[in-house]
Design a protein around this motif. Structure first.
Motif, short mmCIF file in Angstrom:
data_model
loop_
_atom_site.label_atom_id
_atom_site.label_comp_id
_atom_site.label_asym_id
_atom_site.label_seq_id
_atom_site.Cartn_x
_atom_site.Cartn_y
_atom_site.Cartn_z
N GLN A 207 -2.72 -2.01 -3.89
CA GLN A 207 -3.86 -2.45 -3.07
C GLN A 207 -3.76 -3.96 -2.86
O GLN A 207 -2.99 -4.65 -3.52
CB GLN A 207 -5.18 -2.11 -3.77
N ASP B 272 -7.85 0.61 0.27
CA ASP B 272 -6.53 0.00 0.21
C ASP B 272 -6.59 -1.52 0.28
O ASP B 272 -5.88 -2.22 -0.45
CB ASP B 272 -5.65 0.51 1.37
N VAL C 180 0.84 -1.21 0.00
CA VAL C 180 0.00 0.00 0.00
C VAL C 180 0.87 1.25 0.00
O VAL C 180 0.57 2.25 -0.67
CB VAL C 180 -0.96 -0.01 1.20
N LEU D 146 -4.91 2.23 7.40
CA LEU D 146 -5.23 1.93 6.00
C LEU D 146 -6.74 1.93 5.81
O LEU D 146 -7.52 1.75 6.75
CB LEU D 146 -4.65 0.56 5.59
#
Length: 723
Positions: A493, A567, A488, A540
């Protein structure tokens, strides 16, 4: 005398016939004789009791020394223990819930006893041995000659129907059996050196030696392969006799404009397969083609080209997907790739443009009404949908092509429901990203022409896979979460896949039985996502996706993930097929041993679809060297879907391999094993094709035509039951 069609009640009596019908589903003599032995016990030379070893298969001559019947402790039932002696040593014979044997196994009786030696509480014994008592005054030597050396069939049995009882019934049926008409043409039987049908049935149940049993089994196995291939060859011929609207490629239309707009070139494999599809579409009989290919091999682009060719001819195409997530993904893919070509009648739409619409079960009323109107009027040249496409309210103006994605998710009867919505038999293209070994394809999809895409498009990135033994190496899981954070941080992703939605998923009991685990130990999406968000992935953007979410939530989540606004997506296998997010580079699969090999290969195909390589981490608590770990190690060692598919199928039951829910035909296969019997299936296919080429109606072979009719009728009945 009896035939194969004679009812069992007329041969073995009412009471036993009812037990056989309940226990093994046998109603006729033929049903019983097709309840085949699993193996044979060879009764060898007489053994000295004092020299018996555990697991020995033995035959002993002995005298009954004592008999005792006692009640089982803690549960219902009795155990009969008979101690026999050969004059120097003793051996126990045990029979469960068969106290009636005490009447014949009287002290002092002599007999021959055959079975496998086991040890219980330090004592050697034979459990449920076969035996033959020697009548008083009989010649012992003659009895030994008669009994020893025979091959005893061992049958699949139930508590109320032990193997020896089945064998007794077989003897009665065979003794009553008249000559059996043989449906296999003599020329084929002679060519392969097979026995007659009657000789094969008798030889399998009452072989003089193992060679005879093997020869009989070979004939009966060939019968299954031949009849199934004959059915499929006949079906193909019938399909070729149907009249369909030819849909040849037209210059200057949507397809040509689409090709010019593609930002990449088709691979040579894609071009070869597309040429096959275009030839099929131009024919006056309907195309029936299976397109199989690796994850990411470019099947969707070929399906779009086929659909556009049909739209150019004035027809419509329907794309049937197994899930709403996949249907929505297909809609986004088509709208992206087609651009203005999918904006027919709209401002900015290209010349000759069409419209693409979506029909699903969870649509609101206005959206569904609009989609149904676009399909019925023909304004939508391409209609995408889930099972909702099969509903009565869905009508097409001119349905010319059906594309089915992930064929294994649909039964044959569902194909036929959609076909019935066309005025003339439509062309059919079914796709699967689960590679199928050739013989399985010939057996399950033998009525389809098969195209295979093996190469991946240029630019596809490699995927590295590792097994993470969480119990053996707890720190490995911490490292997995760190790897997600690293990906990330680089702008990528990831996916985290769990085997169930919540802690109380009802389907888990079945999975526990299959995999030998406890549901409480398993990871769920609803538990995992908050834990990751608050713990190792804190900071995240983490979101959940599973099949029980509302449709608008699922769509919004996938759109946000595709747009890079999420993410990490914590999901069930709802993302297994069709989801295409090129920026996703890492996948962690929790409790990976709960998934099959092909499913794991499908899942990891969601990563490495962009310009960066992919990393797949398989988290498991399965101990080393167990079958579950062997499966995971196989996935980690190879990215060849065809190789993995074969390994997967070799580890599964035959019914799973064939997909018994796809067609009633597969339930007739008792001896045939599609992976083991590859050469036999080839022979059967060739023989069936030659026979139909010379006698399409089987007018010269009435017995074979009758047998084929039975198979067709049974299959049709199964379709009706499933409907």
């Amino acid at each position: 005398m009896a035939t194969l069609d004679t009812k069992l009640i007329d041969v073995i009596g009412d009471r036993t016939a009812k037990v056989l019908e309940t226990g093994i589903g046998a109603r006729s003599v033929g049903d019983l004789l097709r309840h085949y032995p699993r193996r044979y016990v060879v009764r060898g030379e007489l053994s000295d009791i004092s020299k018996l070893q555990p697991d020995d298969e033995v035959t002993i001559l002995a005298q009954v020394f004592s008999v005792n019947t006692r009640t089982l402790q803690g549960r219902k039932g009795t155990i009969l223990e008979v101690v026999v002696t050969d004059g120097t040593s003793k051996l126990s014979l045990t029979f469960f819930n068969q106290a009636w044997r005490e009447r014949e196994l009287r002290v002092g009786r002599q007999g021959l006893f055959a079975g496998k030696v086991s040890v219980f509480k330090g004592k050697r014994q034979l459990s449920h041995p076969d035996y033959e008592l020697i009548a008083d005054g009989s010649d012992v030597d003659s009895a030994i000659d008669e009994f020893a050396g025979k091959y005893l069939p061992v049958y699949p049995a139930t508590g109320k129907l032990p193997s020896w009882k089945v064998a007794q019934c077989m003897t009665l049926a065979i003794d009553a059996l008249d000559e059996v008409p043989d449906f296999l043409p003599d020329e084929i039987r002679f060519k392969h050196g097979y026995p007659t049908l009657k000789d094969a049935l008798v030889g399998l149940h009452q072989p003089r030696d193992i060679a005879e049993a093997d020869h009989a089994r070979a004939r009966l196995t060939f019968d299954e392969a031949f009849l199934l291939q004959l059915l499929l060859v006949v079906r193909r011929e019938e399909l070729h006799q149907l009249k369909s609207t030819a849909r040849p490629v037209r210059a200057g239309g949507l397809l040509e404009a689409f090709d010019e707009s593609l930002p990449f070139e088709l691979t040579s494999g894609q071009r070869d397969v597309m040429a096959e599809i275009e030839v099929d579409l131009a024919a006056s009989h309907p195309m029936h083609r299976l397109l199989q290919g690796e994850v990411g091999s470019g099947k969707t682009v070929l399906a779009i080209r086929a659909m556009l060719a049909v739209v150019d001819s004035g027809g419509q195409a329907a794309l049937l997907a197994p899930t709403e997530v996949l249907a929505q993904q297909h809609l986004r893919t088509l709208e992206t790739l087609l651009g203005s070509l999918a904006q027919g009648g709209m401002l900015g739409g290209a010349e000759h443009a069409t419209q693409v619409t979506l029909i699903t079960g969870s649509q609101n009323a206005p959206a569904r009404k609009e989609a149904l109107a676009l399909a019925a009027s023909g304004s939508a040249g391409i209609v995408i949908g889930t099972h909702a496409l099969l509903g009565q309210s869905v009508v097409f103006a001119d349905l010319g092509l059906i594309v089915i994605d992930e064929q294994h998710r649909f039964g044959v009867e569902q194909r036929d429901v959609l076909k019935a919505k066309a005025e003339f038999p439509p062309h059919l293209l079914v796709m699967t990203a689960t590679p199928i070994p050739r013989t399985v394809a010939m057996t399950v999809f033998g009525d389809l022409d098969i195209s295979t895409l093996r190469e991946l498009p240029l630019g596809r990135q490699p995927i590295t896979t590792h097994v993470l033994p969480a119990q053996e190496k707890p720190t490995f899981l911490d490292r997995a979460w760190s790897r997600i954070r690293e990906e990330v941080a680089q702008g990528h992703q990831g996916y985290v896949v769990a085997p169930r939605i919540s802690a109380s998923a009802p389907e888990d009991a079945d999975m526990d039985f299959l995999f030998g685990t406890t549901s409480a130990e398993l990871t769920s999406v609803e538990e995992l996502a908050p834990m990751l968000h608050a713990g190792p992935l804190a900071g995240l953007r983490v979101a959940m996706l599973h099949g029980q979410l509302a449709t608008d939530v699922k769509n919004a989540t996938m759109l946000a993930f595709s747009a890079g606004e999420i993410d990490v997506l914590v999901s069930t296998t709802v993302i297994e097929v069709g989801v295409d997010v090129p920026n996703a580079t890492i996948m962690v699969i929790m409790d990976a041993d709960r998934f099959g090999i092909s499913q794991l290969h499908q899942l990891r195909g969601r990563i490495g679809r962009g310009t960066c390589p992919g990393l797949c981490l398989l988290v498991t608590n399965a101990p080393a060297e167990t079958p579950a770990r062997v499966r995971l190690d196989a996935v980690a060692a190879s990215v060849d879907g065809f190789e993995l598919s074969r390994i997967d199928l070799e580890q599964r039951r035959e019914g799973d391999v064939l997909g018994v829910n796809q067609s009633g035909t597969r339930s007739h296969l008792r001896l045939l094993r599609v992976l083991r019997d590859e050469s036999l299936i080839d022979l059967a296919r060739s023989d069936a094709q030659e026979l139909i080429a010379s006698d399409a109606t089987l007018s010269k072979f009435p017995e074979l035509a009758r047998e084929l009719k039975i198979l067709q009728t049974d299959e049709a009945a199964d379709y009706i039951d499933m409907g």
